[in-house]
Design an enzyme around this catalytic site. Structure first.
Site, PDB file in Angstrom:
ATOM      1  N   HIS A 179     -82.780 -19.914  44.270  1.00 54.87           N
ATOM      2  CA  HIS A 179     -82.689 -20.566  42.973  1.00 54.87           C
ATOM      3  C   HIS A 179     -81.856 -21.842  43.063  1.00 54.87           C
ATOM      4  O   HIS A 179     -81.211 -22.098  44.067  1.00 54.87           O
ATOM      5  CB  HIS A 179     -82.162 -19.631  41.893  1.00 54.87           C
ATOM      6  CG  HIS A 179     -80.778 -19.104  42.123  1.00 54.87           C
ATOM      7  ND1 HIS A 179     -80.493 -18.102  43.023  1.00 54.87           N
ATOM      8  CD2 HIS A 179     -79.593 -19.461  41.579  1.00 54.87           C
ATOM      9  CE1 HIS A 179     -79.204 -17.851  43.003  1.00 54.87           C
ATOM     10  NE2 HIS A 179     -78.627 -18.674  42.145  1.00 54.87           N
ATOM     11  N   HIS A 202     -79.004 -24.330  41.040  1.00 53.85           N
ATOM     12  CA  HIS A 202     -78.001 -24.537  39.999  1.00 53.85           C
ATOM     13  C   HIS A 202     -77.737 -26.027  39.902  1.00 53.85           C
ATOM     14  O   HIS A 202     -77.502 -26.675  40.921  1.00 53.85           O
ATOM     15  CB  HIS A 202     -76.668 -23.871  40.369  1.00 53.85           C
ATOM     16  CG  HIS A 202     -76.630 -22.408  40.144  1.00 53.85           C
ATOM     17  ND1 HIS A 202     -76.321 -21.860  38.927  1.00 53.85           N
ATOM     18  CD2 HIS A 202     -76.850 -21.380  40.977  1.00 53.85           C
ATOM     19  CE1 HIS A 202     -76.342 -20.549  39.038  1.00 53.85           C
ATOM     20  NE2 HIS A 202     -76.676 -20.238  40.274  1.00 53.85           N
ATOM     21  N   TYR A 210     -68.142 -22.608  39.209  1.00 53.31           N
ATOM     22  CA  TYR A 210     -69.154 -21.563  39.311  1.00 53.31           C
ATOM     23  C   TYR A 210     -70.312 -22.021  40.201  1.00 53.31           C
ATOM     24  O   TYR A 210     -70.772 -21.281  41.075  1.00 53.31           O
ATOM     25  CB  TYR A 210     -69.660 -21.206  37.916  1.00 53.31           C
ATOM     26  CG  TYR A 210     -70.813 -20.233  37.920  1.00 53.31           C
ATOM     27  CD1 TYR A 210     -70.589 -18.879  38.139  1.00 53.31           C
ATOM     28  CD2 TYR A 210     -72.111 -20.664  37.714  1.00 53.31           C
ATOM     29  CE1 TYR A 210     -71.650 -17.983  38.154  1.00 53.31           C
ATOM     30  CE2 TYR A 210     -73.168 -19.782  37.722  1.00 53.31           C
ATOM     31  CZ  TYR A 210     -72.930 -18.446  37.939  1.00 53.31           C
ATOM     32  OH  TYR A 210     -73.973 -17.574  37.949  1.00 53.31           O
ATOM     33  N   GLN A 234     -71.141 -20.197  43.851  1.00 49.21           N
ATOM     34  CA  GLN A 234     -72.191 -19.213  43.600  1.00 49.21           C
ATOM     35  C   GLN A 234     -72.741 -18.604  44.881  1.00 49.21           C
ATOM     36  O   GLN A 234     -73.001 -17.416  44.941  1.00 49.21           O
ATOM     37  CB  GLN A 234     -73.319 -19.846  42.788  1.00 49.21           C
ATOM     38  CG  GLN A 234     -74.403 -18.887  42.398  1.00 49.21           C
ATOM     39  CD  GLN A 234     -73.914 -17.760  41.510  1.00 49.21           C
ATOM     40  OE1 GLN A 234     -73.048 -17.942  40.686  1.00 49.21           O
ATOM     41  NE2 GLN A 234     -74.479 -16.589  41.689  1.00 49.21           N
TER      42      GLN A 234
END
Length: 143
Positions: free
Chosen positions: A61, A63, A125, A129
């Site tokens: 994924h 971010h 964050y 991650q």
């Protein structure tokens, strides 16, 4: 929030935390393409007068902390980035992989959240991650 952007009739600071995934979360394919995507995302965001403030490409994924001017909808910018990056990947890497179609590389949806005053927390964050995902994977091994 120390710097504000300006357009002809407005002063703004609109930042969004955006997460999206490749279709079927293809980890192996994505790991090989990961090195090319950062520059592509930044270039595509700039074409919509937006900016990738922070970003991290995980194995399955993406971010991003996007700064989007108020004259664009977040959905327009994210849709543009996902669509054009899929076309770019199909043109540059599509011949090497079977079942890779440019229009369908990314899954349809995405997650978006306004950043507001928690910008430093969101940046931390995004940066950490990958370490957190690896830690959670290790914990799953013991179950």
């Amino acid at each position: 929030m120390d710097e504000y952007e300006s357009l002809s009739h407005s002063v703004w600071d609109c930042k969004y935390h955006v997460v999206f995934i490749p279709k079927c979360r293809r980890k192996l394919l994505y790991l090989e393409l990961r090195q090319h995507l950062g520059a592509v995302f930044k270039r595509l965001a700039a074409q919509r007068e937006s900016r990738v403030e922070e970003g991290h490409l995980m194995s399955d994924h993406v971010h991003m902390l996007l700064s989007v001017p108020p004259k664009y909808a977040v959905s327009q910018v994210v849709g543009y980035i996902k669509g054009k990056s899929a076309i770019h990947l199909a043109r540059t890497c599509g011949e090497r992989k079977r079942n890779f179609v440019g229009q369908h590389f990314w899954a349809r949806g995405y997650f978006v959240s306004t950043v507001g005053r928690d910008e430093t927390a969101i940046r931390d964050y995004i940066r950490n991650q990958e370490k957190e995902d690896q830690r959670m994977d290790q914990l799953q091994l013991w179950r």
